[in-house]
Design an enzyme around this catalytic site. Structure first.
Site: not given
Length: 172
Positions: A124, A142
């Protein structure tokens, strides 16, 4: 959609583009950002930082046993992505909005699943902080899942309104 071939091409094109964008951004983050480095793109509002998420959403499940983690973070999402893909291909009644939305979800899901299989975690790298609106650290996969979910919800709202109009017209 006009033809089944065009529909299937659209499905796979969206999925592949979503996986590609996700993987390219993750490779860039892995190579160019140090762990927990803070790169201010737009002041404190948009920050790049690299973390490895060994859990699910916002790190939930990071402390699970390896077997339970494999089931919940690899097996279950793999089955869901495969099921959604089959549903997309088989269901000829889906609207274009639903096809695009579900394809985004599958593409994002596969992008994160690929990371879990290859690296044991998901990279991330983006954090947004707009004061009252603040996110956790996330990635392009995401975003794909969120866009897809938004499109599916929009399609449901539009379809529901169409059904209401048909019922009202039938009563008249």
């Amino acid at each position: 959609m006009k033809s089944n071939t065009n529909r299937i091409i659209l499905i796979f094109a969206i999925i592949i583009v979503n996986i590609g964008i996700d993987q390219v951004t993750k490779v860039m983050a892995r190579k160019q950002i140090e762990y927990n480095e803070r790169i201010e793109v737009i002041g404190d509002s948009l920050i790049l930082t690299k973390v490895e998420n060994s859990g699910a959403f916002l790190g939930m499940g990071s402390n699970l046993s390896p077997i339970l983690k494999s089931i919940l973070l690899l097996g279950l999402p793999g089955i869901v992505m495969l099921g959604l893909l089959v549903y997309l291909i088989v269901n000829k009644e889906l609207t274009t909005i639903a096809i695009v939305g579900l394809s985004f979800i599958v593409g994002g899901g596969i992008g994160n699943l690929y990371d879990r299989i290859l690296y044991g975690s998901v990279t991330d790298m983006v954090h947004i902080d707009l004061g009252l609106f603040r996110t956790g650290i996330f990635n392009a996969a995401d975003v794909s899942v969120m866009i897809g979910t938004g499109l599916v919800l929009l399609e449901q709202f539009l379809t529901r309104n169409d059904h209401k109009k048909v019922k009202e017209a039938a009563k008249s």
